[in-house]
Enzyme design. Structure first.
Site, PDB file in Angstrom:
ATOM      1  N   LYS A  37       3.357  -1.841  -1.866  1.00 42.04           N
ATOM      2  CA  LYS A  37       3.372  -1.042  -0.630  1.00 42.04           C
ATOM      3  C   LYS A  37       3.541  -1.881   0.628  1.00 42.04           C
ATOM      4  CE  LYS A  37      -1.595  -0.862   0.131  1.00 42.04           C
ATOM      5  NZ  LYS A  37      -2.832  -0.213  -0.280  1.00 42.04           N
ATOM      6  N   ARG A 132     -14.191   4.532   2.030  1.00 43.87           N
ATOM      7  CA  ARG A 132     -12.880   5.135   2.200  1.00 43.87           C
ATOM      8  C   ARG A 132     -12.804   6.209   1.118  1.00 43.87           C
ATOM      9  NH1 ARG A 132      -7.219   1.864   2.138  1.00 43.87           N
ATOM     10  NH2 ARG A 132      -7.342   2.434  -0.062  1.00 43.87           N
TER      11      ARG A 132
END
Ligand SMILES: *Cc1c(COP(=O)(O)O)cnc(C)c1O
Length: 356
Positions: A37, A132
């Site tokens: 990514k 998260r």
């Protein structure tokens, strides 16, 4: 003549890094899920990771996995960010597995996978402290039960992710707590948990110490393979290339100037009030790249005697007083990038990307 700024991507160096990292992981019973990514899922990078021994490619963006599939990659894929309910069909089309924390989303995945005739694996994320993604440990059994009953998908594992939002450092103890969640789920539901996805590049310190508890089956690693650094202190991992990616920018002005601005000092372009150290008059160069294209804080000149002073949107300022050459407009300067500089360079349409 090439145009600048340009990001050069050396896939041989990335394959080398992947080979060393996958070997280190294999030594402790884990496989490597290579994460591309940081380079927007560049297929050449993903393929270099596979050539170096990664057994799957992970990405947080479904667009990147789609691009990878369309480039001809037929291997295994993992979607790292929880699927968006609005993009469920794409998720099952382009990802073989996804990291999940919501049972409702998993039901949508099950419906889409059945409709499209696709196999899809679900991994339940456990929040082990970074705050998260993931369910809290006390909710893990209940959510795992719901997910494991969803028709059309295979509930195959659990995972966790640290050091991304809360800065929580992955340790052996954190990995052990993931393993204890695995045991509780297996005992309560009577189903096997095949995959235990233990973390990211920030877990490499534990790997290097040889301290990964047995039972973790894979790590999802991007930074260490691409940049050669581990994700906690950003220290180099021995044996890895640190310059698989380089950013080259072009000089547009060179001049001797004071090192402290003169006049009344207010805010800079980004609302900060800058502070400067007086080093006298120094030769500085302006390069044609800026915060739209990079993060000056994690950009390191390869050449000694050149230092990054800072950047505005479109201008990168470097102290070149001690450089071993006389720089002129049209000359180029080469940098290695940290994670944030890389991310911004890769996503800037102004930066050319050259694979070699
Ligand atoms: C980005 C990400 C990774 C890979 O992170 P690196 O620090 O590049 O190794 C792994 N897992 C998840 C969930 C991610 O979002």
């Amino acid at each position: 003549m090439p145009s600048y700024p340009t990001l050069f991507i050396d896939t041989r160096k990335i394959a080398h890094n992947a080979r060393l990292v996958s070997g280190m992981l294999a030594g402790q019973g884990m496989r490597l899920v290579g994460v591309a990514k940081a380079v927007m899922g560049h297929p050449a990078v993903a393929k270099a990771m596979i050539a170096g021994g990664a057994s799957a490619i992970g990405d947080s963006r479904i667009e990147n996995l789609r691009k990878l599939r369309e480039s001809g990659y037929t291997g295994e894929t993992l979607l790292l960010r929880a699927p968006s309910p609005s993009r469920i069909d794409e998720t099952v089309r382009f990802a073989d597995a996804s990291l999940n924390s919501d049972a409702g989303t998993v039901r949508l995945l099950g419906e889409a996978a059945s409709k499209l005739g696709k196999r899809h694996e679900v991994i339940l994320m456990i929040d082990t402290g970074d705050l998260r993604e993931g369910v809290m440990e006390e909710d893990a059994v209940r959510v795992a039960r719901e997910m494991s009953k969803v028709p059309g998908v295979e509930f195959s594992g659990i995972g966790t992710n640290l050091a991304c939002f809360g800065g929580v450092i992955p340790t052996r103890v954190k990995m052990e707590s993931l393993l204890s969640v695995k045991k509780v789920i297996e005992d309560s539901l009577g189903i096997p948990i095949r995959r235990v996805s233990g973390g990211n590049s920030a877990n490499m310190r534990v790997v290097m110490a040889g301290d990964v508890p047995p039972g973790i089956t894979e790590l999802r690693v991007g930074e260490t393979v691409i940049l050669g650094t581990e994700g906690v202190g950003r220290e180099p991992v021995p044996g890895l290339h640190l310059d698989a990616i380089t950013l080259v920018a072009e000089v547009i002005e060179v001049g001797k100037k004071p090192s402290v601005p003169f006049g009344q000092i207010g805010q800079d372009a980004f609302g900060a009030v800058p502070v400067f150290v007086d080093k006298g008059r120094r030769t500085r160069a302006i390069l044609a790249a800026g915060r739209q294209d990079l993060d000056p804080d994690t950009l390191k000149p390869v050449e000694s005697g050149i230092a990054v002073i800072g950047a505005s949107s479109d201008h990168l300022l470097c102290d070149v007083e001690d450089a071993g050459r006389q720089l002129r407009p049209g000359d180029t300067v080469t940098f290695v990038t940290g994670y944030s500089a890389l991310l911004r360079a890769v996503t800037s349409p102004f930066v050319e990307k050259v694979v070699r």
